[in-house]
Scaffold this motif. Sequence first.
Motif, PDB file in Angstrom:
ATOM      1  N   GLU A   1       3.550  -8.943  -9.336  1.00 30.14           N
ATOM      2  CA  GLU A   1       3.211  -9.918 -10.218  1.00 30.14           C
ATOM      3  C   GLU A   1       2.826 -11.163  -9.858  1.00 30.14           C
ATOM      4  OE1 GLU A   1       6.196  -8.234 -13.970  1.00 30.14           O
ATOM      5  OE2 GLU A   1       6.751 -10.139 -12.556  1.00 30.14           O
ATOM      6  N   TYR A   2       3.565 -11.480  -8.410  1.00 23.45           N
ATOM      7  CA  TYR A   2       3.152 -12.500  -7.565  1.00 23.45           C
ATOM      8  C   TYR A   2       1.863 -12.531  -7.086  1.00 23.45           C
ATOM      9  CZ  TYR A   2       3.529 -15.821  -3.947  1.00 23.45           C
ATOM     10  OH  TYR A   2       3.248 -17.116  -3.142  1.00 23.45           O
ATOM     11  N   LYS A   3       1.552 -11.441  -6.559  1.00 18.60           N
ATOM     12  CA  LYS A   3       0.229 -11.325  -5.793  1.00 18.60           C
ATOM     13  C   LYS A   3      -0.802 -11.487  -7.044  1.00 18.60           C
ATOM     14  CE  LYS A   3       1.241  -7.353  -3.700  1.00 18.60           C
ATOM     15  NZ  LYS A   3       1.053  -6.324  -3.020  1.00 18.60           N
ATOM     16  N   LEU A   4      -0.640 -10.907  -8.153  1.00 21.69           N
ATOM     17  CA  LEU A   4      -1.567 -10.913  -9.082  1.00 21.69           C
ATOM     18  C   LEU A   4      -2.025 -12.261  -9.621  1.00 21.69           C
ATOM     19  CD1 LEU A   4      -3.606  -9.560 -11.255  1.00 21.69           C
ATOM     20  CD2 LEU A   4      -1.418  -8.886 -12.676  1.00 21.69           C
TER      21      LEU A   4
ATOM     22  N   ASP B   1       0.760  -1.185  -0.220  1.00 23.00           N
ATOM     23  CA  ASP B   1      -0.154  -0.003  -0.018  1.00 23.00           C
ATOM     24  C   ASP B   1       0.892   1.023  -0.221  1.00 23.00           C
ATOM     25  OD1 ASP B   1      -2.214   1.596   0.133  1.00 23.00           O
ATOM     26  OD2 ASP B   1      -2.893   1.036   1.943  1.00 23.00           O
ATOM     27  N   TYR B   2       0.156   2.353  -0.548  1.00 20.88           N
ATOM     28  CA  TYR B   2       1.143   3.491  -0.765  1.00 20.88           C
ATOM     29  C   TYR B   2       0.009   4.829  -0.241  1.00 20.88           C
ATOM     30  CZ  TYR B   2       4.793   6.397  -2.549  1.00 20.88           C
ATOM     31  OH  TYR B   2       5.942   7.210  -2.863  1.00 20.88           O
ATOM     32  N   ILE B   3       0.366   5.216   0.935  1.00 18.80           N
ATOM     33  CA  ILE B   3      -0.346   6.424   1.293  1.00 18.80           C
ATOM     34  C   ILE B   3       0.383   7.868   1.549  1.00 18.80           C
ATOM     35  CG2 ILE B   3      -0.123   5.864   3.752  1.00 18.80           C
ATOM     36  CD1 ILE B   3      -3.335   6.881   4.134  1.00 18.80           C
ATOM     37  N   THR B   4      -0.163   8.910   0.762  1.00 18.98           N
ATOM     38  CA  THR B   4       0.247   9.949   0.721  1.00 18.98           C
ATOM     39  C   THR B   4       0.140  11.112   1.775  1.00 18.98           C
ATOM     40  OG1 THR B   4      -0.949  10.874  -0.907  1.00 18.98           O
ATOM     41  CG2 THR B   4       0.930   9.700  -1.694  1.00 18.98           C
ATOM     42  N   LYS B   5       0.949  11.937   2.209  1.00 16.53           N
ATOM     43  CA  LYS B   5       0.468  12.891   3.261  1.00 16.53           C
ATOM     44  C   LYS B   5       0.005  14.194   2.432  1.00 16.53           C
ATOM     45  CE  LYS B   5       4.693  11.488   5.789  1.00 16.53           C
ATOM     46  NZ  LYS B   5       6.006  11.867   5.997  1.00 16.53           N
TER      47      LYS B   5
ATOM     48  N   GLU C   1     -11.547  -3.438 -11.558  1.00 18.26           N
ATOM     49  CA  GLU C   1     -11.974  -2.843  -9.883  1.00 18.26           C
ATOM     50  C   GLU C   1     -11.704  -3.874  -9.075  1.00 18.26           C
ATOM     51  OE1 GLU C   1     -13.736  -0.477 -13.450  1.00 18.26           O
ATOM     52  OE2 GLU C   1     -13.902  -2.654 -12.769  1.00 18.26           O
ATOM     53  N   GLN C   2     -12.030  -5.280  -9.199  1.00 21.62           N
ATOM     54  CA  GLN C   2     -12.140  -6.200  -8.019  1.00 21.62           C
ATOM     55  C   GLN C   2     -10.621  -6.462  -7.888  1.00 21.62           C
ATOM     56  OE1 GLN C   2     -14.842  -9.087 -10.259  1.00 21.62           O
ATOM     57  NE2 GLN C   2     -15.762  -9.444  -8.214  1.00 21.62           N
ATOM     58  N   ILE C   3      -9.896  -6.814  -8.931  1.00 20.93           N
ATOM     59  CA  ILE C   3      -8.432  -7.006  -8.684  1.00 20.93           C
ATOM     60  C   ILE C   3      -7.694  -5.842  -8.148  1.00 20.93           C
ATOM     61  CG2 ILE C   3      -6.104  -7.289  -9.929  1.00 20.93           C
ATOM     62  CD1 ILE C   3      -7.992  -8.652 -12.365  1.00 20.93           C
ATOM     63  N   LEU C   4      -7.990  -4.493  -8.387  1.00 17.23           N
ATOM     64  CA  LEU C   4      -7.318  -3.407  -7.816  1.00 17.23           C
ATOM     65  C   LEU C   4      -7.802  -3.190  -6.347  1.00 17.23           C
ATOM     66  CD1 LEU C   4      -7.570  -0.666 -10.658  1.00 17.23           C
ATOM     67  CD2 LEU C   4      -5.590  -1.989  -9.772  1.00 17.23           C
ATOM     68  N   GLY C   5      -8.812  -3.636  -5.976  1.00 16.62           N
ATOM     69  CA  GLY C   5      -9.400  -3.540  -4.789  1.00 16.62           C
ATOM     70  C   GLY C   5      -8.818  -4.548  -3.946  1.00 16.62           C
ATOM     71  N   LYS C   6      -8.616  -5.849  -4.385  1.00 16.80           N
ATOM     72  CA  LYS C   6      -7.933  -6.909  -3.589  1.00 16.80           C
ATOM     73  C   LYS C   6      -6.510  -6.640  -3.379  1.00 16.80           C
ATOM     74  CE  LYS C   6     -11.482 -10.420  -4.272  1.00 16.80           C
ATOM     75  NZ  LYS C   6     -11.852 -10.452  -2.898  1.00 16.80           N
ATOM     76  N   LEU C   7      -5.627  -6.149  -4.374  1.00 17.72           N
ATOM     77  CA  LEU C   7      -4.286  -6.075  -4.425  1.00 17.72           C
ATOM     78  C   LEU C   7      -3.740  -4.869  -3.963  1.00 17.72           C
ATOM     79  CD1 LEU C   7      -3.463  -8.113  -7.352  1.00 17.72           C
ATOM     80  CD2 LEU C   7      -3.771  -8.941  -5.357  1.00 17.72           C
ATOM     81  N   TRP C   8      -4.387  -3.752  -4.239  1.00 18.56           N
ATOM     82  CA  TRP C   8      -3.837  -2.475  -3.867  1.00 18.56           C
ATOM     83  C   TRP C   8      -4.846  -1.474  -3.353  1.00 18.56           C
ATOM     84  CZ3 TRP C   8      -2.789  -4.131  -9.159  1.00 18.56           C
ATOM     85  CH2 TRP C   8      -1.588  -4.909  -9.264  1.00 18.56           C
ATOM     86  N   ASP C   9      -4.320  -0.844  -2.162  1.00 20.18           N
ATOM     87  CA  ASP C   9      -5.322   0.431  -1.638  1.00 20.18           C
ATOM     88  C   ASP C   9      -4.962   1.868  -1.831  1.00 20.18           C
ATOM     89  OD1 ASP C   9      -7.086  -1.541  -0.432  1.00 20.18           O
ATOM     90  OD2 ASP C   9      -5.693  -1.790   1.138  1.00 20.18           O
ATOM     91  N   CYS C  10      -3.840   1.981  -3.077  1.00 17.57           N
ATOM     92  CA  CYS C  10      -3.598   3.161  -3.260  1.00 17.57           C
ATOM     93  C   CYS C  10      -4.401   4.060  -4.141  1.00 17.57           C
ATOM     94  CB  CYS C  10      -2.162   3.017  -4.144  1.00 17.57           C
ATOM     95  SG  CYS C  10      -1.133   1.772  -3.208  1.00 17.57           S
ATOM     96  N   ASN C  11      -4.056   5.316  -4.083  1.00 16.41           N
ATOM     97  CA  ASN C  11      -4.773   6.480  -4.806  1.00 16.41           C
ATOM     98  C   ASN C  11      -5.206   5.921  -6.273  1.00 16.41           C
ATOM     99  OD1 ASN C  11      -5.573   8.822  -6.300  1.00 16.41           O
ATOM    100  ND2 ASN C  11      -4.362  10.114  -4.961  1.00 16.41           N
TER     101      ASN C  11
END
Length: 228
Positions: free
Chosen positions: A156-159, A97-101, A174-184
């Motif tokens: 690639e491994y997680k996907l 995950d990647y969250i920005t200030k 959307e399902q794939i992005l939601g399960k693998l990454w919580d980024c912007n």
Amino acid sequence: MKYILLVEDDLSLISGLSFAVKKAGYGLDIAHTKSEADEIWEDGKYDLVILDVSLPDGSGFDICKSIREISKVPIMFLTARDEETDVIMGLDIGGDDYITKPFKLAVFISRINALIRRSDNFNQADVELSSGGITIQLLKREVYKNNEKIDLTANEYKLLCLLMENSGQVLSPEQILGKLWDCNEDYVDSNTLTVYIRRLRTKIEDNPGKPERIVTVRRMGYKWNSVE
């Protein structure tokens, strides 16, 4: 109790984060520099690592690379750097995950909860996935094609894991992005996913130009097809 390692040098930010994390029921260790993080890091000691990218004596990216050599602990990047290249690099080298200030503490805690929950679910999975000549050794995080090891990036491994775990099911972007990454979503979007799909196909397909394992279902998404 779940334990978190926070690597951050901004003292004013540390105070608020510490309060929020402990209030949410987590244990917390704090390192202010890369060298401090290297000293206290221990595989199996933490359930989540949160890394600032810019540190006085190095980079959170370097810490992430070192951790990924021996551990699959969830890693979140917490940083003011929001360039697309930084986000993709952080994910590619093993970040989850990647969250920005600036950010809201409620969102921050929600991301923590989601990462730890997904990690717990993953650890309860079977030790091996096998389909269509592709085998994943989950405990070792190793992938084999026809018994020959292939190298994948962390994402690639997680996907690949996600697709194989849902063999025969169409997963929308959307399902794939939601399960693998919580980024912007401005950075990790369907176009980014298309890049990862293309990269993965070049490594696992016999003919990447005519994929048989990762199949595109027009206007719907992607599906893992077991090739026998």
